[in-house]
Design an enzyme around this catalytic site. Structure first.
Site, PDB file in Angstrom:
ATOM      1  N   CYS A   1       0.837  -1.185   0.000  1.00 20.28           N
ATOM      2  CA  CYS A   1       0.000   0.000   0.000  1.00 20.28           C
ATOM      3  C   CYS A   1       0.875   1.239   0.000  1.00 20.28           C
ATOM      4  O   CYS A   1       2.027   1.201   0.405  1.00 20.28           O
ATOM      5  CB  CYS A   1      -0.929   0.005   1.191  1.00 20.28           C
ATOM      6  N   VAL A   2       0.310   2.310  -0.459  1.00 24.05           N
ATOM      7  CA  VAL A   2       1.084   3.547  -0.551  1.00 24.05           C
ATOM      8  C   VAL A   2       0.882   4.366   0.707  1.00 24.05           C
ATOM      9  O   VAL A   2       0.055   4.035   1.515  1.00 24.05           O
ATOM     10  CB  VAL A   2       0.669   4.370  -1.772  1.00 24.05           C
TER      11      VAL A   2
END
Lengths: 103, 412
Positions: free
Chosen positions: A102-103
């Site tokens: 995930c960012v």
């Protein structure tokens, strides 16, 4: 979408070559997926694949760190088994979705 | 009288204390917030310290300034939570009972997790900028640095503020250009991810930006150890990269208190329902901010959006109603790119960062995935918003749920 046929069973794959339905997985499917990358699976590889499948089914988020702590293989060993992208390749042959970070 | 206890008085915990004190009757609910440190850091400001844009005094204020009257503030280290008995144990022996617990203990950098990181070169040639100490030490180093190989290394994911290392290399590029020594500095960005960013559209935009600035990206590098004598970083698959000056994002882990309490995963983050923000194991425990294991960015904006959802769900829980509010993983990040410009991304669990305008569709004023001056001003103004509006739990003109209005769908 791509597709391969293993033992008469048609297996749907994503564009990246990951199985869309993890329940279709068996050892022959794993061997066929690896073969498409010119990769051969040994018993040590299968221990990792089975661990990943078990954790995936339990809903765990899979990381290289987690596999390294599993007692099955350490991180260095995991890189030796699946060079170049251990979690990407092992997830692919284990029939589970491509790992997302995930960012 | 019932007890609501908040662990951690950082961004998320402070916001929740403010929101909930206004909403809950003082004669029905006692609210206690516990933190071991007295200083509140404006963490987005750490990034600017190495480049002398901010100094230490620009990013610190006393925590007590932001805790409203009627909230019991305790400064003490937390030993552990006994979730089965609804008790919090402090290290001084005090025991606090709770009916409802909010965990907001954040994430910490753990350079000790990597062999050779916190070693003889630590704060000499190896620095982090996720602590005020690291950022200040790096500022001092940059003042006299003569140039060489500057390597920005991300150790492991997840980590706090995933755009910060990209901003760091952009700001470093501009900083050394301004000093007239850009030709003496080789900047390399090293990441365990398969690109500058994980989501495809943003990766494309950011990769082009880094290329334009002559910053080299080395993807798929998973750090095993740092060789202090030869000044090399070495990956698990034995790739080696030389450095003269290494800036790192160390491994991020949740509080050790989470581990002592048996509430965490292998990185001490608390397994949390990504939509309701309730602990997966205990229905009277909720988790907000970086402490949760939810699959979105560890960032203040996420804590802010999640705060609106958590507020509704806590009121529902108290009144015995089902938890109807669902967090969508909304994050909104300004990306400083140097030379007075910035980019902006807005995304959630399901939608990757896309180009467009924000917050008003077609108007902006901010441009999504665009490198503009107005985006940079957004980031500069944000510090004021943070201290005066966000921490105090007041409304901002931005919805908690991400919206597709103003975004363009693209295919690459």
């Amino acid at each position: 979408m791509a597709e391969i046929t293993v033992n008469g069973k048609s297996i749907q794959l994503t564009e990246d070559g990951y199985m869309t339905d993890p329940s279709q997985w068996d050892k022959d499917v794993a061997v066929a997926l690896a073969k498409a990358d010119n990769f051969e699976l040994t018993d040590d590889h299968f221990k990792v694949l089975e661990y990943l499948r078990k954790e995936y089914e339990a809903g765990a988020t899979l990381t290289i760190r987690k596999v390294g702590k599993s007692g099955i293989v350490d991180i260095k060993g995991l890189y030796k088994l699946f060079p170049g992208g251990p979690l990407k390749f092992s997830s692919k042959y284990a029939g589970i979705p491509k790992p997302t970070s995930c960012v | 009288m019932k007890n609501l206890v908040i662990l951690g008085a950082g961004t998320a915990g402070t916001m929740m204390a403010n929101k909930l004190r206004r909403a809950l009757e003082k004669d029905e609910w006692k609210i206690t917030i516990i933190d071991q440190f007295k200083t509140h850091y404006y963490q987005p400001g750490f990034l600017f310290i190495p480049f002398e844009i901010y100094n230490k005094q620009d990013v610190i204020k006393p925590k007590s300034n932001f805790i409203p009257p009627g909230v019991n503030l305790i400064y003490n280290e937390i030993d552990k939570v006994e979730a089965d008995d609804n008790k919090v144990h402090l290290t001084d022996g005090r025991v606090i009972n709770y009916d409802l617990l909010i965990i907001a203990t954040g994430t910490q950098t753990r350079p000790d997790e990597t062999p050779g990181m916190k070693d003889k070169l630590w704060y000499k040639d190896i620095f982090d900028f996720y602590t005020v100490e690291g950022a200040v030490a790096l500022q001092k180093k940059f003042k006299s640095w003569q140039g060489g190989k500057l390597v920005m290394l991300i150790t492991e994911i997840p980590f706090k503020c995933p755009v910060a290392p990209i901003e760091f290399v952009c700001l470093a590029e501009a900083f050394f250009a301004k000093k007239g020594m850009r030709d003496k500095v080789e900047i390399t960005y090293v990441t365990p991810m398969s690109g500058a960013f994980t989501k495809p559209v943003a990766t494309k935009m950011l990769s082009e930006l880094l290329k334009e600035k002559n910053i080299k990206v080395i993807p798929d590098f998973y750090l095993e150890r740092i060789d202090n004598d030869q000044k090399k970083i070495i990956s698990y698959d034995e790739q080696e990269i030389d450095f003269d000056l290494l800036t790192v994002v160390p491994t991020n882990m949740g509080s050790e208190m989470i581990e002592r309490s048996g509430l965490g995963d292998d990185l001490n983050f608390v397994p949390t329902d990504k939509h309701t923000l309730q602990s997966e194991k205990h229905e009277n425990i909720f988790v907000i901010g970086d402490a949760a294991n939810i699959p979105t960015s560890k960032a203040g904006s996420v804590a802010h959006f999640a705060g609106d959802i958590l507020f509704e769900n806590i009121l529902s829980y108290i009144e015995g109603r089902p938890l109807m509010a669902k967090f969508d993983g909304h994050a909104n990040c300004y990306i400083e790119t140097g030379y007075g410009k910035g980019a902006l991304i807005d995304f959630n669990y399901d939608t990757e960062p896309l180009p467009g305008t924000f917050p008003l569709p077609g108007i902006g004023p901010f441009g999504l995935l665009k490198n503009t001056k107005i985006n940079h001003y957004g980031k500069i103004i944000f510090r004021w918003i943070y201290w005066h509006i966000l921490l105090k739990g007041k409304e901002l003109p931005v919805e908690a749920d991400m919206t597709m209005a103003g975004k363009q769908k693209v295919s690459i």
